[in-house]
Structure formats: C-alpha cells, structure tokens
Design an enzyme around this catalytic site. Structure first.
Site, PDB file in Angstrom:
ATOM      1  N   ASP A  35       0.844  -1.203   0.000  1.00  0.00           N
ATOM      2  CA  ASP A  35       0.000   0.000   0.000  1.00  0.00           C
ATOM      3  C   ASP A  35       0.875   1.247   0.000  1.00  0.00           C
ATOM      4  OD1 ASP A  35      -2.090  -1.660   0.152  1.00  0.00           O
ATOM      5  OD2 ASP A  35      -2.748  -1.089   2.180  1.00  0.00           O
ATOM      6  N   SER A  84     -35.431  -6.666 -17.276  1.00  0.00           N
ATOM      7  CA  SER A  84     -35.213  -7.409 -16.033  1.00  0.00           C
ATOM      8  C   SER A  84     -35.221  -8.899 -16.379  1.00  0.00           C
ATOM      9  CB  SER A  84     -36.247  -7.032 -14.987  1.00  0.00           C
ATOM     10  OG  SER A  84     -37.498  -7.428 -15.420  1.00  0.00           O
ATOM     11  N   GLU A 114     -24.395 -17.832 -13.391  1.00  0.00           N
ATOM     12  CA  GLU A 114     -23.704 -16.696 -12.762  1.00  0.00           C
ATOM     13  C   GLU A 114     -24.385 -16.365 -11.441  1.00  0.00           C
ATOM     14  OE1 GLU A 114     -23.922 -13.372 -15.430  1.00  0.00           O
ATOM     15  OE2 GLU A 114     -23.227 -14.594 -17.111  1.00  0.00           O
ATOM     16  N   LYS A 116     -26.282 -13.896  -8.954  1.00  0.00           N
ATOM     17  CA  LYS A 116     -27.166 -12.738  -9.131  1.00  0.00           C
ATOM     18  C   LYS A 116     -26.814 -11.741  -8.034  1.00  0.00           C
ATOM     19  CE  LYS A 116     -31.931 -11.499 -10.020  1.00  0.00           C
ATOM     20  NZ  LYS A 116     -31.955 -10.285  -9.241  1.00  0.00           N
ATOM     21  N   ASP A 118     -26.725  -8.553  -5.737  1.00  0.00           N
ATOM     22  CA  ASP A 118     -27.844  -7.770  -5.214  1.00  0.00           C
ATOM     23  C   ASP A 118     -27.377  -6.335  -4.965  1.00  0.00           C
ATOM     24  OD1 ASP A 118     -30.306  -7.207  -4.289  1.00  0.00           O
ATOM     25  OD2 ASP A 118     -30.082  -8.192  -2.348  1.00  0.00           O
ATOM     26  N   ARG A 137     -30.286   2.168 -14.311  1.00  0.00           N
ATOM     27  CA  ARG A 137     -31.328   1.442 -15.032  1.00  0.00           C
ATOM     28  C   ARG A 137     -32.552   2.324 -15.279  1.00  0.00           C
ATOM     29  NH1 ARG A 137     -35.776  -1.820 -14.141  1.00  0.00           N
ATOM     30  NH2 ARG A 137     -35.860  -3.562 -15.584  1.00  0.00           N
ATOM     31  N   GLU A 174     -23.580  -4.709 -12.011  1.00  0.00           N
ATOM     32  CA  GLU A 174     -24.222  -4.367 -10.745  1.00  0.00           C
ATOM     33  C   GLU A 174     -23.225  -3.666  -9.839  1.00  0.00           C
ATOM     34  OE1 GLU A 174     -27.237  -5.493 -11.109  1.00  0.00           O
ATOM     35  OE2 GLU A 174     -28.176  -5.475  -9.128  1.00  0.00           O
ATOM     36  N   TYR A 226     -21.615  -8.044 -16.147  1.00  0.00           N
ATOM     37  CA  TYR A 226     -22.089  -9.360 -16.585  1.00  0.00           C
ATOM     38  C   TYR A 226     -22.778  -9.396 -17.946  1.00  0.00           C
ATOM     39  CZ  TYR A 226     -26.010  -7.233 -14.040  1.00  0.00           C
ATOM     40  OH  TYR A 226     -26.953  -6.372 -13.589  1.00  0.00           O
ATOM     41  N   LYS A 289     -28.022 -18.357 -18.092  1.00  0.00           N
ATOM     42  CA  LYS A 289     -28.161 -17.743 -19.418  1.00  0.00           C
ATOM     43  C   LYS A 289     -27.751 -18.736 -20.497  1.00  0.00           C
ATOM     44  CE  LYS A 289     -26.662 -13.307 -17.528  1.00  0.00           C
ATOM     45  NZ  LYS A 289     -25.592 -12.313 -17.429  1.00  0.00           N
ATOM     46  N   LYS A 313     -34.171 -17.519  -7.761  1.00  0.00           N
ATOM     47  CA  LYS A 313     -34.041 -16.705  -6.545  1.00  0.00           C
ATOM     48  C   LYS A 313     -33.952 -17.588  -5.316  1.00  0.00           C
ATOM     49  CE  LYS A 313     -35.306 -12.233  -7.374  1.00  0.00           C
ATOM     50  NZ  LYS A 313     -35.723 -11.182  -6.643  1.00  0.00           N
ATOM     51  N   CYS A 407     -45.114   5.047  30.106  1.00  0.00           N
ATOM     52  CA  CYS A 407     -43.946   5.388  29.290  1.00  0.00           C
ATOM     53  C   CYS A 407     -42.678   4.948  30.016  1.00  0.00           C
ATOM     54  CB  CYS A 407     -43.908   6.891  29.022  1.00  0.00           C
ATOM     55  SG  CYS A 407     -42.388   7.396  28.205  1.00  0.00           S
ATOM     56  N   CYS A 410     -40.702   8.318  31.009  1.00  0.00           N
ATOM     57  CA  CYS A 410     -41.144   9.372  31.922  1.00  0.00           C
ATOM     58  C   CYS A 410     -42.320   8.949  32.809  1.00  0.00           C
ATOM     59  CB  CYS A 410     -41.492  10.641  31.140  1.00  0.00           C
ATOM     60  SG  CYS A 410     -43.015  10.483  30.208  1.00  0.00           S
ATOM     61  N   CYS A 425     -46.965   8.085  24.266  1.00  0.00           N
ATOM     62  CA  CYS A 425     -46.766   8.802  25.522  1.00  0.00           C
ATOM     63  C   CYS A 425     -47.217  10.236  25.235  1.00  0.00           C
ATOM     64  CB  CYS A 425     -45.287   8.763  25.906  1.00  0.00           C
ATOM     65  SG  CYS A 425     -44.880  10.004  27.142  1.00  0.00           S
ATOM     66  N   CYS A 431     -41.178  14.598  27.992  1.00  0.00           N
ATOM     67  CA  CYS A 431     -40.573  13.266  27.968  1.00  0.00           C
ATOM     68  C   CYS A 431     -39.218  13.352  27.229  1.00  0.00           C
ATOM     69  CB  CYS A 431     -41.550  12.322  27.262  1.00  0.00           C
ATOM     70  SG  CYS A 431     -40.945  10.665  27.069  1.00  0.00           S
TER      71      CYS A 431
HETATM   72  S1  IVH Z   1     -28.276 -10.300 -16.811  1.00  0.00           S
HETATM   73  C1  IVH Z   1     -30.798  -8.948 -20.334  1.00  0.00           C
HETATM   74  N1  IVH Z   1     -26.744 -11.171 -14.886  1.00  0.00           N
HETATM   75  O1  IVH Z   1     -30.823  -8.719 -11.817  1.00  0.00           O
HETATM   76  C2  IVH Z   1     -30.268  -9.564 -19.102  1.00  0.00           C
HETATM   77  N2  IVH Z   1     -28.456  -9.614 -14.317  1.00  0.00           N
HETATM   78  O2  IVH Z   1     -33.709  -9.159 -11.760  1.00  0.00           O
HETATM   79  C3  IVH Z   1     -29.661  -8.589 -18.217  1.00  0.00           C
HETATM   80  N3  IVH Z   1     -28.477  -8.966 -11.944  1.00  0.00           N
HETATM   81  O3  IVH Z   1     -31.717  -5.978 -13.810  1.00  0.00           O
HETATM   82  C4  IVH Z   1     -29.445  -9.019 -16.850  1.00  0.00           C
HETATM   83  N4  IVH Z   1     -26.760 -10.189 -11.325  1.00  0.00           N
HETATM   84  O4  IVH Z   1     -29.687  -5.745 -12.257  1.00  0.00           O
HETATM   85  C5  IVH Z   1     -27.792 -10.378 -15.200  1.00  0.00           C
HETATM   86  N5  IVH Z   1     -25.257 -11.999 -13.306  1.00  0.00           N
HETATM   87  C6  IVH Z   1     -26.293 -11.212 -13.605  1.00  0.00           C
HETATM   88  C7  IVH Z   1     -26.958 -10.411 -12.649  1.00  0.00           C
HETATM   89  C8  IVH Z   1     -28.045  -9.634 -13.042  1.00  0.00           C
HETATM   90  C9  IVH Z   1     -27.672  -9.315 -10.921  1.00  0.00           C
HETATM   91  C10 IVH Z   1     -29.614  -8.037 -11.807  1.00  0.00           C
HETATM   92  C11 IVH Z   1     -29.729  -6.995 -12.883  1.00  0.00           C
HETATM   93  C12 IVH Z   1     -31.106  -7.177 -13.470  1.00  0.00           C
HETATM   94  C13 IVH Z   1     -31.813  -7.877 -12.363  1.00  0.00           C
HETATM   95  C14 IVH Z   1     -32.984  -8.672 -12.846  1.00  0.00           C
END
Ligand code: IVH
Length: 669
Positions: A35, A84, A114, A116, A118, A137, A174, A226, A289, A313, A407, A410, A425, A431
């Site tokens: 560093d 989405s 992959e 997902k 968050d 988005r 993301e 991604y 995918k 999910k 309360c 008080c 209260c 209070c």
């Molecule tokens: S692909 C056209 N890959 O999940 C396909 N999305 O619920 C584009 N997300 O809006 C999305 N990890 O914000 C893709 N490995 C991943 C992801 C991912 C998180 C999110 C993304 C999307 C949302 C859909």
C-alpha cells in the site's frame, strides 16, 4: 522535474503503471506492491499533475476522489432497453424454462450460470477504450447519467488495458457495497446519530444517487459486470466475451460456470444457496443464461425480459437466535416502538443484533417470551424481522413479553388512539426522548439544516443548555466550548450554523416544528396557502380542510398543536430569535399558477436553468411534480425531453409547452 517534456513522460508512465496495479488489485484481487509503494506513486502523480495542469486528464487514476460540487443528473435513453429477468423459485420452474428453450432451439447449446448480485444495475459505455458514460437502469428505457459518481469506483477502469476491444460498446453490471464497508459506514453513522442504511443494496443505490461525488468516493462501492453489448462481439460465446472483457480490465466474476449438463446447473444452484454467506457481498440468487449470442438472438425477448435467461431466486435466509431483552423506544412523536435485542447472529452477510417488533399486536400474535429462540429473516429490502419462534426451545416459566402501560422514559400513562397500532406517551413536551427527538428533527437537513448530529443534541440536552428548540438560539459560544466534545472551531461552527438557520424560509421552519402528519411537502402547501404562522394558527378546522391536501385527521392535529399554549410560547421565542414565520413577498411572487401542477423535463441549456424554471413554478404558486398523471396540468419541455413523459402527456391531452410559453404565462417574457 523541470522540463515539461520529462514531466509529460513521467505522468504517462505513472498513469499506466498505477492503472495496471489497480487492475490487479481491484479486478483480480492481487496486490502487486505494498500500500505504501502504491500511495507513493499516486502522490507523485498527483503532485506532478498539480504542477503541470496542462496535462490534466479526466481519466487519470487521481480523479477517483470525486468532486464536492453538487451535480444534477441528466437523463439518457438506453440504446437497448435494460430488461429485467424472469424469476424462478424452484428447480421445477427452472426445468419448465429449460423445456421451453429446448423446444425452440434443440439440445445443442450451453448454459452459463452466474451469481445474481444484489445491488444497483448500471450501464457503462466505453468509447475508444475510455469510460464515456454511466447510466442507471431508471425505468429500463432511460436512466440517470451518473458518470462522475461511477468514476469514483476503483474497480471500474476509466481507461481499458490492451487492445482489440470494439470502438464503442456498452457493458452492464451491478454496483454493490461489500459487507465490510456496509458495517463500517453504519458504525460511523450510528456514532454520528445519523440513520443507518437498511442493507447493502439500499446503501449502494442510495450512494449512486448522491449528488456529491466526493461523498460517493467515501462509500467504497464495488462492481461486477455481466452483460456485454456491442455491434461487433469478439466471439459468439457470452462467456468468452466476458473473459475478453476481463483482459481489458473490466471486473468479471470468477464464479461463473459454463456447462451443457443440467446436473451441473443444479449443483451450482445448491452450492451457492448453501454457501452464499461465504461471499463478501450479497447475492439473492443465480442467473442462468444461454451462452451463444446467436441463440440468444433467436430466442429473443418479451417486453420485460429476455427468453434466454432466467434468475433462480434464493429463499429469504433465516437464522435462529435468542431474544435477550426488549427495548421500548419512544420516538419524537411519542409513539412507542418495541425493539428486540438479540444474541448476535450472522445473516445474509451482516450481523443482526436488533430487530423491530413493530407494535403491541405483533408481540401478542407471536406470543413472545423472554429467552425465546426466534427466527429472524431478511427478505428483500426489509430490515431483519422476527418472523416466528421455536417454541420447543422455550424454558419452563419463561416470562411473557408484555407491552408497558406507562412510558418507560417518563412514567406517563400510554394511550392508544383508535385508528393507530401504536401506543403513545402524551407527555409531548416533558418526555426526554421526545424532546431530544424533536430537537433532532428541528436541526435536520431538510428542516433548519443546523450542522449537528444526535450526539451533539444529547450533550446539549444533558448539560441543560438546550431543553427545547428555542434554547438553541440562546446558545453562546462560551457555553458550548466548555463541553467535552467541542473544540474552539467546532463550537464556532455550531453557533454560526444556528445563526445561519434564521434565514431558512417559512415552509421549512414550519416543517421543523414537527407538527404530527405535517411533512415536508404539506408544510410547503400550508406555508403557501396561509402565508404566515399567525394565519395558520388562527385557521379553523373548516378553513384547514379547504386546503386540497388537508384531510380531517391532519386538520385535527394542526388545531391540537396550536391549542397547546407551550407550542405558542415556543413559536413566540423563535420569532424573537429572528426565524422566518411568514413568506416574504419575493418568495411567492404571485399566485398566478395556484392549483396547477407542472412537470419540467429535458435540457434547458444548463441544469441550473432547469432548476430556475422549477423555482419559478413554485414562486408563482404552482406545484412541481415528477410523474405524469391525469392531474398534471402542463409539461414544460426542453430539448431531449423524456420521451415516455411526452407520450404519456400526449395520450392524456396534457399541454406540452416550451420555456418561452411558460415565461409568457407568468408574464416574464
Ligand atoms: S443479466 C438482459 N446477470 O438482476 C439480461 N443480471 O432481476 C440482463 N443482476 O436488472 C441481466 N446479477 O440488475 C444479469 N449476473 C447477472 C446479474 C443480473 C444481478 C440483476 C440486474 C437485473 C436484475 C434482474
């Protein structure tokens, strides 16, 4: 370094070297140097750039610190909509998806699994190897341009490595906040008496919308990319393309799997469902995918989501832990909220120690006892909740948790009004937590904007210097500087900031008073309507409900507030201190636009001009709104006005006017 030419060469050398170290550190998680060595190089570069400003480069590794100036976000349309994903919650659902795919394209294809992530999705554009734009988005068709904020994220390269990348491409991904950063920032916020972030996702998306990019830089956000979108893709394989992106310096997850075996897909799902807590960031599922881009094209997409991808999910994570005690917290309005103190338990990336129990009914329905083992769950954006009890673990003679009748702060009897779930209260002016809460509300950013936090309020209150909001204006530098936490400078700042607040306009002063149900926007409406606190105070119930936004419940609480003599005395003291209790004529220039609502959309030359127009709407008595509805009266459209707003307005026959038309309307043209 004296010669300009030498400086130029060294600056370039340093930039390339630092970029490469950044790539190893942030994208590949490898430290090539210490560093200290890294900081020395950065320092050398920064000094040279200061000495030779002619070699300024907006993409230099030194620009990551952000900029303090406030920015307004412009909107930009996405070249391809940001869709989405369809959701599945079971393996059965996934098999149905798989069947649909096989029917359409046969069996000769591979999947890529992959994580997902968050967080908040982002679309990055690179032109000739340089980051040119970052857009949120938004509604999927257009989003906010937040390039300056994104530039503060170290794992996003401003300049790509190597070569062979398309001249122009977009890559989506993301933005997230790692757990460690989340916990650290929340600890600081707690100490400063600020609201904590509910979870890393909210913290990330909130940070991206911060208008001050140097604040964003402090949030230490990270990202995974991604989805690569370009006209000339290097390969037909999504997986291979992402590996290329990684070579170019873009951060791609290592936890991807390419396979043609359903068995492997299921193993991947199971592994990550069980091991997600090993990650340093939140994931809420897995995305599966179809790998081939040409097959993706053949499968196409619906209006909402691609047919070639689906998300699996995870179920909300639950943990079992012991209830130690219950705090009954009194808020500024007097509402008493029960909060469970739990034995710390690790859940979905963060340690949970406390959880709301909502109200008396919730405790009763759970049949909660002290020492109970309770299930806590984190679902979506919700803060941890106690969702159930493992009754088999309850010890004999365990004491039931009962809601107090007095309360806890008080001793005043608690009351429950008919339509509310909460107990209150009613010792509103005596209070302690209510008093402190009211002071905190009063000094808040959206209220009187006095630079102090919860800890300062606590200290001022405990030292008997401030027992109500009017006392703030009697504070003297000599009193404050004596207090433990204050040095000369901070005491001066506090006094200055209090004095500055005397200029805060009436509508905010009204909001600061904390009248129940009178929030920020209603305060504006009331201030505009009645124009002074005296007229508002004299308004009868009927006169109050005549104001569009005021219902019976609000009218009652406003009347109650002014019937309390203590409140009127406080207002008189604040008046003598010099606070604004009426709208001066300059502020509301005329009522020409009263009752009309306006949307201002598009570019008007500068962001400044746009907000000037919005101010004019309000100064002339109109209301500024942000989404089109049948109640909107006019759209003031600048260049590149939001197309969805315009088409909705056209459908609803709402007049779309120019800046000039608007100025005509208020007689300024
Ligand atoms: S692909 C056209 N890959 O999940 C396909 N999305 O619920 C584009 N997300 O809006 C999305 N990890 O914000 C893709 N490995 C991943 C992801 C991912 C998180 C999110 C993304 C999307 C949302 C859909």
């Amino acid at each position: 370094m004296d010669s300009k030419q030498d400086a130029k060469v060294r600056i370039e050398q340093l930039r390339t070297e630092i970029r490469e170290y950044n790539y190893y550190y942030y994208v590949l998680s490898e430290s090539k140097i210490s560093d200290f060595q890294f900081d020395s190089l950065l320092k050398e570069l920064s000094e040279l750039e200061q000495k030779f400003p002619e070699f300024y480069d907006p993409n230099s590794p030194t620009v990551r610190v952000g900029d303090d100036r406030n920015q307004q976000f412009e909107e930009a349309e996405h070249r391809f909509p940001m869709l989405s994903l369809g959701n599945t919650y079971s393996k059965q659902d996934f098999l149905e998806f798989d069947n649909r795919i096989r029917k359409a394209i046969g069996d000769d294809f591979e999947y890529v699994c992959e994580l997902k992530f968050d967080g908040a999705s982002i679309s990055l554009s690179y032109e000739n190897g340089k980051l040119s734009k970052a857009v949120t988005r938004g509604d999927g068709t257009k989003g906010d341009v937040i390039t300056e904020n994104i530039k503060t994220i170290s794992s996003i390269p401003l300049v790509l490595r190597g070569n062979g990348y398309p001249d122009f491409f977009e890559i989506r991904g993301e933005i997230f906040m790692p757990h460690k950063v989340f916990e650290y920032l929340n600890e600081i916020r707690r100490k400063e008496g600020k609201n904590e972030f509910a979870n890393p996702r909210n913290a990330a998306s909130g940070s991206l919308k911060t208008q001050n990019s140097s604040e964003v830089a402090k949030r230490k956000l990270d990202c995974f990319l991604y989805y690569f979108v370009a006209d000339n893709l290097p390969s037909d394989s999504h997986f291979e393309n992402l590996q290329k992106c990684k070579e170019w310096g873009l951060k791609i997850s290592d936890n991807m799997l390419k396979t043609n075996s359903l068995d492997d897909v299921f193993k991947y799902l199971e592994y990550w469902e069980n091991n997600r807590n090993k990650l340093e960031y939140d994931i809420d599922g897995v995305v599966i995918k179809v790998d081939s881009n040409s097959l993706q094209k053949a499968l196409g997409e619906t209006a909402k989501a691609p047919r070639w991808a689906i998300s699996y999910k995870f179920k909300a994570e639950k943990a079992l832990t012991k209830l130690i005690s219950v705090d009954f917290q009194v808020g500024r309005t007097g509402a008493v909220t029960p909060v469970a103190n739990l034995e710390p338990v690790f859940l979905a990336g963060t340690t949970v120690k406390r959880s709301t129990l909502h109200n008396a009914d919730y405790i009763k329905a759970l049949d909660l006892h002290f020492g109970d083992f309770v299930f806590v769950e984190k679902a979506g954006e919700i803060i941890p909740q106690v969702v159930g009890i493992d009754v088999s673990k309850r010890v004999l003679n365990a004491q039931k948790v009962v809601f107090p009748t007095k309360c806890p702060e008080c001793g005043t009897d608690l009351i429950r009004s008919e339509e509310e779930a909460a107990f209150f209260c009613t010792n509103y002016n005596g209070c302690p937590p209510q008093i402190k809460g009211k002071i905190e509300h009063f000094i808040g950013r959206k209220a009187m904007d006095i630079e102090a936090g919860g800890a300062t309020v606590e200290m001022l209150y405990n030292s008997n210097l401030v027992k109500n909001v009017a006392d703030l204006y009697d504070l003297k530098f000599e009193d404050v500087v004596k207090l433990d936490r204050f040095a000369k400078k901070s005491a001066e700042n506090l006094i200055k900031s209090i004095s500055k607040s005397k200029k805060i306009p009436f509508e905010k002063v009204l909001f600061s008073l904390g009248i129940r149900h009178v929030g920020e926007s209603l305060s504006k409406v009331l201030a505009r309507h009645f124009k002074s606190i005296d007229k508002l105070k004299d308004a009868s119930f009927d006169e109050l409900v005549e104001v569009g936004e005021v219902g019976d419940k609000i009218a009652v609480t406003v009347r109650e507030f002014f019937e309390e003599e203590k409140n009127n005395m406080l207002i008189e003291r604040l008046k003598s201190a010099g606070l604004q209790f009426e709208i001066d004529d300059v502020e509301l220039v005329a009522d020409i636009l009263a009752g009309k609502s306006f949307i201002v959309t598009g570019n008007f030359g500068t962001a400044q001009r746009r907000s000037e127009i919005e101010d004019l709407v309000e100064k002339f008595g109109g209301k500024k709104v942000s989404s089109v509805s049948s109640k909107t009266d006019y759209i003031i459209a600048g260049e590149k006005a939001g197309s969805s707003k315009i088409s909705k307005a056209e459908k609803l026959n709402i007049p779309i006017i120019s800046e000039k038309d608007f100025l005509d309307m208020i007689g300024l043209e």
